[in-house]
Design a protein around this motif. Structure first.
Motif, mmCIF file in Angstrom:
data_model
loop_
_atom_site.group_PDB
_atom_site.id
_atom_site.type_symbol
_atom_site.label_atom_id
_atom_site.label_comp_id
_atom_site.label_asym_id
_atom_site.label_seq_id
_atom_site.Cartn_x
_atom_site.Cartn_y
_atom_site.Cartn_z
ATOM 1 N N VAL A 30 -3.686 -5.671 -15.093
ATOM 2 C CA VAL A 30 -4.188 -5.035 -14.368
ATOM 3 C C VAL A 30 -3.301 -3.466 -14.753
ATOM 4 O O VAL A 30 -2.053 -3.504 -14.537
ATOM 5 N N LEU A 32 -2.656 0.451 -12.982
ATOM 6 C CA LEU A 32 -2.943 1.158 -11.898
ATOM 7 C C LEU A 32 -2.619 2.446 -12.181
ATOM 8 O O LEU A 32 -1.376 2.766 -12.930
ATOM 9 N N ILE A 75 4.719 -1.882 -5.930
ATOM 10 C CA ILE A 75 3.693 -2.326 -6.542
ATOM 11 C C ILE A 75 3.846 -3.851 -6.912
ATOM 12 O O ILE A 75 3.019 -4.634 -6.844
ATOM 13 N N LEU A 78 3.158 -5.747 -3.782
ATOM 14 C CA LEU A 78 1.919 -5.979 -3.333
ATOM 15 C C LEU A 78 0.887 -6.806 -4.583
ATOM 16 O O LEU A 78 -0.091 -7.134 -3.930
ATOM 17 N N CYS A 79 1.285 -6.577 -5.677
ATOM 18 C CA CYS A 79 0.674 -7.336 -6.700
ATOM 19 C C CYS A 79 1.080 -8.625 -7.215
ATOM 20 O O CYS A 79 0.153 -9.281 -8.077
ATOM 21 N N PRO A 81 1.514 -12.194 -8.084
ATOM 22 C CA PRO A 81 0.171 -13.130 -8.046
ATOM 23 C C PRO A 81 0.522 -14.386 -7.043
ATOM 24 O O PRO A 81 1.593 -14.893 -6.761
ATOM 25 N N VAL A 94 6.263 -5.160 -13.848
ATOM 26 C CA VAL A 94 5.802 -4.332 -13.488
ATOM 27 C C VAL A 94 6.619 -3.149 -14.235
ATOM 28 O O VAL A 94 7.886 -3.149 -14.214
#
Length: 108
Positions: A30, A32, A75, A78-79, A81, A94
């Motif tokens: 992903v 962002l 990030i 919150l992201c 998995p 990240v």
């Protein structure tokens, strides 16, 4: 799947072996684009405070203060998995992409 076919899933000789053949792995990516650092920080703060033992000290230690947020840590928080039945997370990270506005410019 026939165990003899599972050898076709191997794309690296260093992959781990699971059962009778290589363990299939999948990558989900992903990307962002950050548009509101304060909103990101507040969402991460809310997540930390909702956790057992969550407190303001934990927030500052984990994601920094709102005036100097650790954006990659926000990030990641919150992201990260969640558990997927039958799978384990092998790796998660990240990275800030080079050539884009610095974290300091976005936090201002």
């Amino acid at each position: 799947m026939d165990p003899r076919e599972s050898h076709g899933l191997k794309n690296d000789p260093d992959r781990r072996v699971w059962g009778m053949g290589p363990q299939p792995e999948f990558r989900v990516t992903v990307t962002l684009a950050l548009s509101d650092a304060e909103r990101l920080w507040n969402a991460a703060r809310d997540r930390l405070l909702a956790a057992p033992g969550g407190c303001d000290e934990m927030v500052e230690e984990t994601i920094g203060p709102v005036e100097a947020p650790q954006l990659a840590d926000c990030i990641a928080l919150l992201c990260a998995p969640s558990l997927v039945p039958g799978c384990s997370v092998d790796d998660f990270w990240v990275d800030a992409m080079p050539g884009l506005p610095s974290q300091d410019a976005l936090a201002a």
